[in-house]
Design an enzyme around this catalytic site. Structure first.
Site, PDB file in Angstrom:
ATOM      1  N   ASP A 143       0.841  -1.231   0.020  1.00  0.00           N
ATOM      2  CA  ASP A 143       0.237   0.118  -0.006  1.00  0.00           C
ATOM      3  C   ASP A 143       0.931   1.267  -0.187  1.00  0.00           C
ATOM      4  O   ASP A 143       1.962   1.501   0.793  1.00  0.00           O
ATOM      5  CB  ASP A 143      -0.873   0.126   1.094  1.00  0.00           C
ATOM      6  CG  ASP A 143      -1.993   1.293   1.184  1.00  0.00           C
ATOM      7  OD1 ASP A 143      -2.808   1.244   0.342  1.00  0.00           O
ATOM      8  OD2 ASP A 143      -1.662   1.882   2.189  1.00  0.00           O
ATOM      9  N   GLU A 146       1.617  -0.095  -4.979  1.00  0.00           N
ATOM     10  CA  GLU A 146       0.499   0.932  -5.343  1.00  0.00           C
ATOM     11  C   GLU A 146       1.358   2.220  -5.221  1.00  0.00           C
ATOM     12  O   GLU A 146       1.895   2.759  -4.163  1.00  0.00           O
ATOM     13  CB  GLU A 146      -0.581   0.905  -4.319  1.00  0.00           C
ATOM     14  CG  GLU A 146      -1.329   1.924  -4.624  1.00  0.00           C
ATOM     15  CD  GLU A 146      -2.381   2.470  -3.454  1.00  0.00           C
ATOM     16  OE1 GLU A 146      -3.505   2.914  -3.531  1.00  0.00           O
ATOM     17  OE2 GLU A 146      -1.997   2.137  -2.272  1.00  0.00           O
TER      18      GLU A 146
END
Length: 554
Positions: free
Chosen positions: A212, A281
């Site tokens: 993330d 990401e």
């Protein structure tokens, strides 16, 4: 030996499995509730793994299930080495891994290591004084002489990226919610602890990670102000247009060069285990593809990354697809992308791009095939295979703090996070007997799995057909891509791998179209099994609305 290696796995070690893999994302709160408390859980996922395997995907990515106060629904971790009780136990996770591997599915988990929850014991200790052993584990800074924050950095969730702490009499940094303080990865002890967390889950049998906010790990230690961004350069790829976050060029609060060395350390731990992969990401509206190139180059950092080019509101046109792919090739000649049209953070693409499309099923089929024909790996978000639209959520039912902050101009992420619909006529669409944490959309029920299973022309069966078609032709997973000069609304390219070349032509419109076969292609042999009624006739490719044509170049 991993904890699942001897549990009947049909997987074989393959360090290159991720290249061209199709990964199915599961948002655990909303997939399947096994104990009727209204929240999906790990046992529920395990129950539904045969369905996932039936799609023909290679792996699953599970959004965070770690211990958390759930201010950001799992993206605020308070214990990296345990399962939150609402999702089950570590034993439940072990059972999930074993069943996934038995079915031939690899398991990737979502690691959130740019920040923790403010309820994490590390932060409790860090904020207790300026002199404890974890005092420097988070990003702390003194106020300016007038008491204002140290600089102009902004939070993605609105307002300043700095929160005053009355105990330390300092500000701490938070790129997201005030309850999500940023870890200080400049501290070697923090890096060591995060690498130990990585190793903990690898030893438990996971096959990889989704990382993330991977470009948020480091900040500028001089705390320099971000410069203003010219209005014409602003876009809403990373944050919604109503958020002033888009008014800055984020040079100093993220995207720092120090991250490259840490990513090499993270990769080195993965390399100690067979067949592990990671996808990062990258959240940046100006330099996203450039950063993807940096993070995936050299074979010693990330295996693959994704930016937000295809998750953004920009309309998906033939020109846009070709531009993004060309931009990626320029920015990341050594890199590998993982493309997605939907995920847990953005409006579902059937609604985002298809608001005025009459035939939503044809639209969904066409975009699914396009996504899976592009060069790169692929992420499919749960419910995408049913062509679920974005759900309408009343303000009183909102859970997402992002949506609550900016309502009604931005409605947040709850509309893409509603429960999966399994059975049209069952309570809560078969999600579970208890009242769901988010309401089941009535608009979703006619698209439930049980209804689509009985219709061989459904979107669900199209996903299965095309995934099987893709698996039959390794060119889609491994091959190069070359775009052809055809006129909109057509999009055409050639995928090439080894001795096989396949031409792919898409009609990206709601009307039938015919296009002449490009003269320089030579002889082509139409392929079947992809699920479209397109055909070759008198030297022209005839395509129904939102369809594709595939042929082998002889």
């Amino acid at each position: 030996m991993s904890m699942t290696e001897a549990n009947g796995s049909i997987l074989t070690p393959d360090r290159d499995w991720w290249r061209g893999a199709v990964i199915y994302q599961i948002y655990p709160r909303s997939y399947q509730d096994s104990n009727d408390d209204g929240i999906g859980d790990l046992a529920g996922i395990t129950r539904r793994l045969p369905y996932v395997a039936s799609l023909g995907v290679d792996a699953i990515w599970i959004s965070p299930f770690f211990t958390s106060p759930m201010r950001d629904y799992g993206y605020d971790v308070s214990n990296y080495r345990d399962v939150d009780p609402i999702f089950g136990t570590l034993a439940d996770f072990d059972a999930l891994i074993a069943e996934a591997h038995r079915l031939g599915l690899r398991v990737m988990i979502d690691l959130v290591i740019s920040h923790t929850s403010d309820q994490h014991p590390w932060f409790a200790e860090s904020r207790s004084s300026r002199f404890n052993k974890r005092a420097d584990w988070y990003v702390w800074a003194d106020a300016k002489p007038d008491g204002s924050p140290p600089n102009n950095w902004l939070s993605i969730f609105g307002g300043s990226a700095w929160q005053w702490d009355p105990t330390r009499l300092q500000y701490y940094m938070h790129n997201f919610l005030t309850s999500q303080p940023d870890l200080n990865l400049h501290n070697p002890e923090v890096q060591e602890e995060l690498l130990a967390v990585e190793r903990f889950w690898l030893e438990r049998g996971v096959d990889g990670f989704r990382l993330d906010t991977i470009n948020f790990y480091f900040h500028d230690q001089l705390l320099r102000d971000n410069p203003a961004l010219a209005p014409e350069r602003r876009n809403a790829n990373t944050a919604p247009a109503v958020n002033p976050y888009n008014y800055q060029e984020h040079l100093y609060d993220k995207n720092r060069p120090e991250n490259l060395a840490f990513l090499k350390r993270f990769r080195a731990v993965m390399n100690e285990f067979p067949a592990i992969a990671a996808v990062g990401e990258v959240g940046d509206s100006q330099r996203g593809l450039e950063i993807v190139g940096e993070y995936t180059s050299g074979g010693d950092k990330m295996h693959m990354c994704y930016a937000f080019e295809f998750l953004a509101p920009d309309p998906l046109t033939p020109k846009r697809v070709a531009e993004v792919m060309h931009d990626f090739e320029r920015a990341a000649p050594e890199g590998w992308a993982c493309w997605a049209f939907s995920n847990h953070d953005v409006t579902r693409h059937v609604s985002r791009w298809g608001q005025h499309v009459a035939d939503k099923d044809a639209f969904a089929k066409g975009l699914a095939s396009l996504l899976m024909a592009l060069r790169g790996s692929v992420c499919i978000y749960q419910g995408e295979e049913l062509a679920l639209p974005e759900a309408e959520i009343a303000f009183e039912d909102l859970r997402d703090p992002y949506g609550i902050q900016f309502w009604p101009d931005y409605k947040g992420r709850d509309g893409c996070r509603t429960p999966m619909v399994w059975e049209k006529d069952a309570v809560n669409g078969g999600f579970g007997e208890g009242r769901p944490w988010l309401p089941v959309s009535p608009e979703h029920l006619p698209r439930a799995v049980d209804r689509q299973e009985t219709d061989m022309r459904s979107v669900l069966h199209h996903y299965r057909r095309f995934l099987a078609f893709r698996a039959e032709h390794p060119v889609f997973a491994k091959g190069e891509i070359e775009f052809l000069g055809v006129e909109a609304p057509m999009l055409a390219f050639v995928r090439a791998y080894g001795n096989e070349k396949i031409v792919c032509v898409f009609n990206m419109s709601g009307e039938p179209h015919a296009a002449p076969v490009p003269a320089d292609l030579g002889t082509i042999e139409p392929l079947s099994g992809h699920g479209f009624d397109s055909y070759l006739s008198d030297g022209s490719i005839v395509l129904p609305a939102w369809s594709g044509f595939f042929a082998r170049l002889l």
